[in-house]
Each structure stands twice: as structure tokens, then as C-alpha cells.
Design a protein around this motif. Structure first.
Motif, PDB file in Angstrom:
ATOM      1  N   VAL A  28      -3.463 -88.958  -4.903  1.00 35.15           N
ATOM      2  CA  VAL A  28      -4.218 -89.714  -3.912  1.00 35.15           C
ATOM      3  C   VAL A  28      -5.503 -88.939  -3.643  1.00 35.15           C
ATOM      4  N   SER A  29      -6.613 -89.598  -3.893  1.00 37.74           N
ATOM      5  CA  SER A  29      -7.905 -88.981  -3.658  1.00 37.74           C
ATOM      6  C   SER A  29      -8.403 -89.320  -2.258  1.00 37.74           C
ATOM      7  N   ARG A  30      -8.137 -90.562  -1.849  1.00 39.57           N
ATOM      8  CA  ARG A  30      -8.620 -91.024  -0.545  1.00 39.57           C
ATOM      9  C   ARG A  30      -7.836 -92.265  -0.141  1.00 39.57           C
ATOM     10  N   THR A  31      -7.661 -92.458   1.156  1.00 42.99           N
ATOM     11  CA  THR A  31      -7.067 -93.698   1.663  1.00 42.99           C
ATOM     12  C   THR A  31      -7.982 -94.289   2.716  1.00 42.99           C
ATOM     13  N   ALA A  65       2.803 -96.357   2.044  1.00 41.50           N
ATOM     14  CA  ALA A  65       1.357 -96.265   1.835  1.00 41.50           C
ATOM     15  C   ALA A  65       0.643 -95.725   3.069  1.00 41.50           C
ATOM     16  N   ALA A  66       1.085 -96.114   4.241  1.00 43.05           N
ATOM     17  CA  ALA A  66       0.451 -95.659   5.478  1.00 43.05           C
ATOM     18  C   ALA A  66       0.619 -94.154   5.682  1.00 43.05           C
ATOM     19  N   GLY A  67       1.659 -93.577   5.098  1.00 45.54           N
ATOM     20  CA  GLY A  67       1.919 -92.148   5.251  1.00 45.54           C
ATOM     21  C   GLY A  67       1.279 -91.272   4.189  1.00 45.54           C
ATOM     22  N   LEU A  68       0.594 -91.877   3.226  1.00 46.28           N
ATOM     23  CA  LEU A  68      -0.013 -91.093   2.145  1.00 46.28           C
ATOM     24  C   LEU A  68      -1.200 -90.289   2.645  1.00 46.28           C
ATOM     25  N   LYS A  69      -1.316 -89.083   2.139  1.00 46.51           N
ATOM     26  CA  LYS A  69      -2.434 -88.196   2.458  1.00 46.51           C
ATOM     27  C   LYS A  69      -3.067 -87.715   1.155  1.00 46.51           C
ATOM     28  N   SER A  70      -4.219 -87.101   1.281  1.00 52.96           N
ATOM     29  CA  SER A  70      -4.934 -86.571   0.136  1.00 52.96           C
ATOM     30  C   SER A  70      -4.059 -85.599  -0.663  1.00 52.96           C
ATOM     31  N   GLU A  71      -4.096 -85.747  -1.968  1.00 48.01           N
ATOM     32  CA  GLU A  71      -3.397 -84.908  -2.938  1.00 48.01           C
ATOM     33  C   GLU A  71      -1.897 -85.160  -3.046  1.00 48.01           C
ATOM     34  N   PHE A  72      -1.360 -86.192  -2.396  1.00 45.95           N
ATOM     35  CA  PHE A  72       0.017 -86.589  -2.675  1.00 45.95           C
ATOM     36  C   PHE A  72       0.053 -87.049  -4.130  1.00 45.95           C
ATOM     37  N   CYS A  73       1.105 -86.719  -4.840  1.00 46.41           N
ATOM     38  CA  CYS A  73       1.288 -87.177  -6.213  1.00 46.41           C
ATOM     39  C   CYS A  73       2.259 -88.358  -6.164  1.00 46.41           C
ATOM     40  N   ILE A  74       1.826 -89.522  -6.683  1.00 44.68           N
ATOM     41  CA  ILE A  74       2.605 -90.744  -6.518  1.00 44.68           C
ATOM     42  C   ILE A  74       2.660 -91.565  -7.805  1.00 44.68           C
ATOM     43  N   ALA A  75       3.587 -92.503  -7.809  1.00 44.51           N
ATOM     44  CA  ALA A  75       3.642 -93.562  -8.821  1.00 44.51           C
ATOM     45  C   ALA A  75       3.439 -94.872  -8.084  1.00 44.51           C
TER      46      ALA A  75
END
Length: 134
Positions: A28-31, A65-75
């Protein structure tokens, strides 16, 4: 999500892929949260793709998705959609499309970063020599 194995890279999707179901893996680069819509800028070593979590996403997906922060690694599993003409980002090779998420899985969560990996570091091209102790 049936499988978290990547079916496309973040840099390869184009308007010819509209309607294709894909699985992307990346950081995640940005949300951005625009009320009912959440946008995730997902990157891997090949490029960047915008992921959209909208009204059609399930409650669990929206909560993740609402809990994602920068640099989380996701699929992310989703369907490639064309952006409207006014939303096309001509600065990105993938700027004509976005992936509408149907599922998100977090591989690793990152803690708060004191510095950003995207920060531009400036350094003098001339580094002074240290006096040798010989």
C-alpha cells in the motif's frame, strides 16, 4: 479469496484488460477515503495500480480496506474497470483503469514508519575523506 497467487502485476494492466478478474499483490503506497469510496494506491516492483473499494464490496472488505496503512503488504482480488474520462490519470501507465476490489487479504502489517521510503534523500555528490589512522 480462493488463491492469493498474483495473476497480474501492478504495472501491466491497461484498458484492454477491462472486465478481467485479477489478483494483485503489493504494498500500500497511499489510501484516500472519499466517504463511500476508498482508494488504495498499490505498488509492486513493476508499477502502480489504483484499487477502488466501493458500495458493491462486502462489509468485511470495506472494514479491511479502512484499516490499511502505508507499507502494508496485501493481496487484492477484483475486476479491472475503466476510469471515466475525467478520472484518467495520464501520469500513470495504468491511469486509464482501476481495480474494483471484491476481496482483500493482509499479508503483513507495518508499524508507523519514521521515514518514508518515497522520501527524496539529497546527498552531496562530494563526500569528504576521513583522515586515515595509519
Amino acid at each position: 479469496m480462493e488463491s492469493t497467487k498474483r495473476t497480474a502485476t501492478c504495472g501491466e494492466l491497461r484498458s484492454a484488460d477491462v472486465g478481467r478478474k485479477v489478483v494483485l499483490n503489493g504494498w500500500v503506497s497511499r489510501t484516500r477515503d472519499l466517504g463511500g469510496l476508498l482508494f488504495i494506491r498499490l505498488r509492486d516492483r513493476y508499477g502502480v495500480t489504483q484499487v477502488m473499494v466501493g458500495d458493491t464490496a462486502g462489509d468485511e472488505v470495506r472494514k479491511t480496506a479502512a484499516g490499511l496503512k502505508s507499507e502494508f503488504c496485501i493481496a487484492v482480488e477484483g475486476t479491472v474497470r475503466a476510469r471515466s474520462d475525467k478520472d484518467i490519470n495520464r501520469d500513470m501507465p495504468t491511469g486509464e483503469i482501476e481495480v474494483e476490489a471484491s476481496d482483500i487479504e493482509i499479508f503483513t502489517a507495518s508499524r508507523f514508519l519514521r521515514t518514508s521510503p518515497r522520501a527524496s534523500w539529497s546527498c552531496s555528490p562530494r563526500i569528504p575523506r576521513r583522515a586515515s589512522s595509519a
